[in-house]
Design an enzyme around this catalytic site. Structure first.
Site: not given
Ligand code: 13P
Length: 250
Positions: A9-11, A94, A96, A165, A171, A210, A231-232
């Protein structure tokens, strides 16, 4: 036996130039072993993903979709539009989006249905906040979030992917222990079995929060952890590939 699936997930990250090198790096390193894989890119870059990845083992998808099929909904993107760019997946719900755009579980369920109607696989995210975990509300929260989706997807449960999640792990560098995550995944699967005992065993449940090369293998070794939503670590080809390959030997 469920296959493992690792989704990046590149966000809201990337550019034409950085995506090109990231996609090339990932595609180059995919050697046919490991988990199935996909990247969920910002909508403006889906055409780039399609051009770069067609014919490769890496699938692509979007990070959100409108619950509406079309019409006067300024700024929204329909599932059919995602289909035009050959998206296989779309993330819905998600944390967010739930937090910053006040998306309810009912809206998330409608988005999942819109995705299914267009032939896409929705990746339905659920997860508790730190306050909810500390108040021992984790199972109640994720049950309500998933329950809203189950109520609308009905017999199409076998066509969705679920992602657990925990919000406090996203993150933050804090990861749920494999045992903590497995406990929630097992509950989610049991809830799906109440809904449809025949297909629940085949639904992939990804862990997100993470996940990185150092912990991916241990997490994916759990019986109900069928991959990751990353994510990251999905923004670096080497890390993302290491997680994909960690999905091979379990
Ligand atoms: P991180 O891997 O950066 O914690 O993000 C997880 C996530 O939100 C994936 O959807």
């Amino acid at each position: 036996m469920r296959r493992k699936l690792v989704v990046g997930n590149w966000k809201m990250n990337g550019s034409l130039a950085s995506n090109a090198s990231l996609l090339a790096g990932i595609a180059e390193g995919l050697n046919g072993t490991g988990a199935d894989s996909a990247v969920c890119a910002p909508a403006p870059y889906l055409a780039q993903c399609q051009a770069a990845l067609q014919g490769s083992k890496l699938a692509w998808g979007a990070q959100d979709v409108s619950a509406q099929a079309g019409g006067a909904y300024t700024g929204e993107v329909s599932a059919a539009m995602l289909g035009d760019f050959a998206c296989r997946f779309v993330i819905v719900g998600h944390s967010e989006r739930r937090a910053y755009h006040a998306e309810s579980s009912e809206l998330v369920a409608k988005k999942a249905v819109a995705a299914l109607d267009a032939g896409l696989t929705p990746i339905v995210c659920v997860g508790e906040t730190l306050a909810e975990r500390e108040a021992e509300q984790t199972f109640v929260v994720v049950r309500n979030q998933l329950g809203a989706v189950l109520a609308l997807v009905g017999e199409r449960l076998n066509k969705i992917v679920v992602a657990y999640e925990p919000v406090w792990a996203i993150g933050t560098g804090k990861t749920a222990t494999p045992e903590m995550a497995q406990e929630v995944h097992a509950r989610l699967r049991a809830q799906m079995a109440e809904h449809n005992a025949i297909v629940a065993g085949g639904v992939q449940i990804l862990y997100g929060g993470s996940m990185k090369p150092e912990n991916a293998r241990e997490l994916m070794a759990q019986p109900d952890i069928d991959g990751g939503l990353i994510g990251g670590a999905a923004l670096k080809a080497a890390d993302f590939l290491a997680i994909i390959h960690a999905g091979s030997s379990n």
